[in-house]
Write a protein that holds these residues in place. Sequence first.
Motif, PDB file in Angstrom:
ATOM      1  N   ARG A   1      43.672 -24.957 127.788  1.00 53.57           N
ATOM      2  CA  ARG A   1      42.847 -25.039 128.961  1.00 53.57           C
ATOM      3  C   ARG A   1      41.778 -23.842 128.845  1.00 53.57           C
ATOM      4  O   ARG A   1      40.799 -24.252 129.041  1.00 53.57           O
ATOM      5  CB  ARG A   1      43.458 -24.963 130.233  1.00 53.57           C
ATOM      6  CG  ARG A   1      44.155 -26.116 130.816  1.00 53.57           C
ATOM      7  CD  ARG A   1      44.647 -26.079 132.194  1.00 53.57           C
ATOM      8  NE  ARG A   1      45.335 -24.798 132.578  1.00 53.57           N
ATOM      9  CZ  ARG A   1      44.974 -24.200 133.431  1.00 53.57           C
ATOM     10  NH1 ARG A   1      43.662 -24.256 133.962  1.00 53.57           N
ATOM     11  NH2 ARG A   1      45.518 -22.961 134.049  1.00 53.57           N
ATOM     12  N   SER A   2      42.057 -22.707 128.577  1.00 55.73           N
ATOM     13  CA  SER A   2      41.150 -21.637 128.467  1.00 55.73           C
ATOM     14  C   SER A   2      40.195 -22.069 127.253  1.00 55.73           C
ATOM     15  O   SER A   2      39.156 -21.651 127.395  1.00 55.73           O
ATOM     16  CB  SER A   2      42.217 -20.409 128.188  1.00 55.73           C
ATOM     17  OG  SER A   2      42.577 -20.447 126.929  1.00 55.73           O
TER      18      SER A   2
ATOM     19  N   THR B   1      39.036 -24.851 126.265  1.00 54.46           N
ATOM     20  CA  THR B   1      38.280 -26.037 126.765  1.00 54.46           C
ATOM     21  C   THR B   1      37.266 -25.329 127.599  1.00 54.46           C
ATOM     22  O   THR B   1      35.994 -25.640 127.651  1.00 54.46           O
ATOM     23  CB  THR B   1      38.906 -27.087 127.463  1.00 54.46           C
ATOM     24  OG1 THR B   1      39.618 -26.630 128.394  1.00 54.46           O
ATOM     25  CG2 THR B   1      39.879 -27.705 126.320  1.00 54.46           C
ATOM     26  N   HIS B   2      37.776 -24.278 128.569  1.00 54.37           N
ATOM     27  CA  HIS B   2      36.943 -23.683 129.490  1.00 54.37           C
ATOM     28  C   HIS B   2      35.621 -22.878 128.591  1.00 54.37           C
ATOM     29  O   HIS B   2      34.478 -22.740 128.954  1.00 54.37           O
ATOM     30  CB  HIS B   2      37.403 -22.750 130.451  1.00 54.37           C
ATOM     31  CG  HIS B   2      37.873 -23.499 131.661  1.00 54.37           C
ATOM     32  ND1 HIS B   2      37.304 -23.198 132.787  1.00 54.37           N
ATOM     33  CD2 HIS B   2      38.940 -24.141 131.868  1.00 54.37           C
ATOM     34  CE1 HIS B   2      38.058 -23.883 133.581  1.00 54.37           C
ATOM     35  NE2 HIS B   2      39.013 -24.366 133.113  1.00 54.37           N
TER      36      HIS B   2
ATOM     37  N   LYS C   1      33.068 -25.313 127.145  1.00 53.22           N
ATOM     38  CA  LYS C   1      32.333 -26.020 128.028  1.00 53.22           C
ATOM     39  C   LYS C   1      31.391 -24.946 128.364  1.00 53.22           C
ATOM     40  O   LYS C   1      30.145 -25.324 128.634  1.00 53.22           O
ATOM     41  CB  LYS C   1      33.183 -26.511 129.070  1.00 53.22           C
ATOM     42  CG  LYS C   1      32.123 -27.173 130.287  1.00 53.22           C
ATOM     43  CD  LYS C   1      33.266 -27.749 131.364  1.00 53.22           C
ATOM     44  CE  LYS C   1      32.519 -28.533 132.487  1.00 53.22           C
ATOM     45  NZ  LYS C   1      33.480 -28.843 133.419  1.00 53.22           N
ATOM     46  N   ARG C   2      31.755 -23.511 128.782  1.00 51.41           N
ATOM     47  CA  ARG C   2      30.835 -22.748 129.260  1.00 51.41           C
ATOM     48  C   ARG C   2      29.652 -22.234 128.325  1.00 51.41           C
ATOM     49  O   ARG C   2      28.761 -21.933 128.641  1.00 51.41           O
ATOM     50  CB  ARG C   2      31.656 -21.299 129.758  1.00 51.41           C
ATOM     51  CG  ARG C   2      30.972 -20.444 130.534  1.00 51.41           C
ATOM     52  CD  ARG C   2      31.743 -19.582 131.239  1.00 51.41           C
ATOM     53  NE  ARG C   2      32.503 -18.858 130.265  1.00 51.41           N
ATOM     54  CZ  ARG C   2      33.793 -18.566 130.036  1.00 51.41           C
ATOM     55  NH1 ARG C   2      34.490 -19.585 130.821  1.00 51.41           N
ATOM     56  NH2 ARG C   2      34.523 -18.195 129.225  1.00 51.41           N
TER      57      ARG C   2
ATOM     58  N   GLU D   1      39.510 -14.625 128.118  1.00 49.91           N
ATOM     59  CA  GLU D   1      39.546 -15.425 129.293  1.00 49.91           C
ATOM     60  C   GLU D   1      40.196 -14.484 130.381  1.00 49.91           C
ATOM     61  O   GLU D   1      39.954 -14.274 131.415  1.00 49.91           O
ATOM     62  CB  GLU D   1      40.049 -16.787 129.313  1.00 49.91           C
ATOM     63  CG  GLU D   1      39.275 -17.752 128.607  1.00 49.91           C
ATOM     64  CD  GLU D   1      37.942 -17.876 129.321  1.00 49.91           C
ATOM     65  OE1 GLU D   1      37.721 -18.808 130.195  1.00 49.91           O
ATOM     66  OE2 GLU D   1      36.749 -17.098 128.788  1.00 49.91           O
TER      67      GLU D   1
ATOM     68  N   GLY E   1      34.797 -20.368 136.086  1.00 51.88           N
ATOM     69  CA  GLY E   1      35.028 -21.743 136.570  1.00 51.88           C
ATOM     70  C   GLY E   1      36.571 -22.234 136.591  1.00 51.88           C
ATOM     71  O   GLY E   1      36.858 -23.359 136.632  1.00 51.88           O
ATOM     72  N   TYR E   2      37.352 -21.130 137.077  1.00 51.84           N
ATOM     73  CA  TYR E   2      38.869 -21.398 137.398  1.00 51.84           C
ATOM     74  C   TYR E   2      39.123 -21.637 138.906  1.00 51.84           C
ATOM     75  O   TYR E   2      38.268 -21.108 139.367  1.00 51.84           O
ATOM     76  CB  TYR E   2      39.859 -20.352 136.821  1.00 51.84           C
ATOM     77  CG  TYR E   2      39.929 -20.463 135.212  1.00 51.84           C
ATOM     78  CD1 TYR E   2      40.559 -21.180 134.588  1.00 51.84           C
ATOM     79  CD2 TYR E   2      38.914 -19.578 134.617  1.00 51.84           C
ATOM     80  CE1 TYR E   2      40.526 -21.136 133.189  1.00 51.84           C
ATOM     81  CE2 TYR E   2      38.912 -19.357 133.240  1.00 51.84           C
ATOM     82  CZ  TYR E   2      39.845 -20.142 132.604  1.00 51.84           C
ATOM     83  OH  TYR E   2      39.793 -20.227 131.210  1.00 51.84           O
TER      84      TYR E   2
ATOM     85  N   ASP F   1      44.477 -21.577 140.620  1.00 48.31           N
ATOM     86  CA  ASP F   1      45.013 -21.582 138.987  1.00 48.31           C
ATOM     87  C   ASP F   1      46.431 -20.690 138.966  1.00 48.31           C
ATOM     88  O   ASP F   1      46.310 -19.644 139.488  1.00 48.31           O
ATOM     89  CB  ASP F   1      43.962 -21.165 138.172  1.00 48.31           C
ATOM     90  CG  ASP F   1      44.189 -21.507 136.664  1.00 48.31           C
ATOM     91  OD1 ASP F   1      45.211 -21.009 136.252  1.00 48.31           O
ATOM     92  OD2 ASP F   1      43.329 -22.384 136.401  1.00 48.31           O
TER      93      ASP F   1
END
Length: 532
Positions: A144-145, A147-148, A151-152, A199, A212-213, A217
């Motif tokens: 997940r981290s 992908t963040h 994306k960022r 992250e 973006g979290y 979370d």
Amino acid sequence: MVAVFNKELLSWYLITLKLKETLELGIPSSPNSGIQLTEFPEKQLQKLPQEPSLKITINENGEILQDEGTSTESEWVISIKEKLEQARGDDVTSSWDKLSIFKIPHYLRDSSSDDNAYVPQVVSLGPYHHGKRFLRQMDRHKWRSLTHVLKRTNHHIGLYLDSMKEVEEKARSCYEGTISLSCNEFVEMLVLDGCFVLELFRGATEGFAQLGYSRNDPVFAMRGLMHSIQRDMIMLENQLPLFVLDRLLGIQLGNPHRKGLVANLALRFFDPLMPTDEPLTKSDRYKLESSLRNKTITTTFDPLSDQGGLHCLDVFRRSLLRRGPQPEPRVWIKRWSHTHRVADKRRQQLIHCVTELKEAGIKFKKRKTDRFWNITFKDGVLKMPRLLIHDGTKSLFLNLIAFEQCHLDCSNDITSYVIFMDNLINSPADVGYLHYHGIIEHWLGSDAEVADLFNKLCQEVVFDINDSYLSPLSEAVNRYYNHRWNTWCASLRHNYFHNPWAIISFVAAVVLLLLTSAQTYYNVYGYYRPAQ
């Protein structure tokens, strides 16, 4: 088929077969043959090579079906040759000077009553604990981290994989022993674990919402599992090389060769584990946040820039020891301290315990400084900074001590401090006295747990007490302790001046004694020399 277990029987059997063939075919034995048939069997045996007993299976035609002794011996020799070749290869290819992330030595692990102090319980970083079943649950959060991050930054995953392939060999050399992961698996691990760590670092400084979290979370929020994650990430076996993190963060910020920023992010993230009550200042925190927001800045806030760092545990240790102790070299120490000694209870004594020092008149006072190792002694007063002890202190000190034991270029300052505190604290009463004077503050169950913690931290640690930066201070304290006048004065204060009423009683007794002495003197004087 016949199984033969004895050399003599085998020889007789072979001779008999040879005679049978010769007689049946009518062919005389060759003069060049290894066995002369005209000789007696006893002489034939003497000419056979003297080999040890072999287990050989022979069929009816005289063919050897299995030679277990010869086969075993050949395999054994081949195995030894392979091991020697491997040892030569290890000696040539290994870069011992690059090794920085060590496995905990067995003597330290076995002496510790809590193996969880060295083994991560929530998240694995690096190859040592990679893929363990009880740590796999965190892998989905690592993805997940990642992908963040992608994306960022609008980056392709190939950019990070290619960058890590360039440093794969260098990263492998940081770890002890052979890493079983393939090239692709190792590179994938570096990218996945590295981005996860970054992250967490950035979230602790900038705020996870800015990255973006969600505020709910389960991992990327400063609550819940975060304390356990911090505890795991400071362990020696659970480290990533700092240059890997520097490169990954540099790619995210558009400058792959940027260095120094990760070290400060790590200090901010691990700030709650500091054993002092001095957090990162607001000014330093503002400079750190500005460095992250302004990607065009070429020079970042970096108080450790002149020291560098190997990994996060090393950075944390360097931060603890900034402007650290530098004892003056002493000639006699160099002459007599060539060998290391085991710091057991018989040979690690630097100083007496608090109770004994107190009885010798030594006072304890809290020193106002954020450097917990900065201890001074002057005029019978031992000044010590405040030490904060929490449920993660044991694991923190054990891993710092293990790093100092394994890395040859490390000083033993943390080990020296812990052994000094172990000497001071022998009982819960010692802890209570230091707590009363503000030197120790803890959130454990009792003073007895604190005493037990320090008494078990340095079992079986290889340590030379003469190389301790606290050795000169300990000698000064011991000289004061051994002076009898100081002990007498301390006993007088303890027994007669511990409260105002005791002082009044003591003064009254002294006055009464003086008056009685004067009265006795005048009585005796008047008896021998009466008035005329």
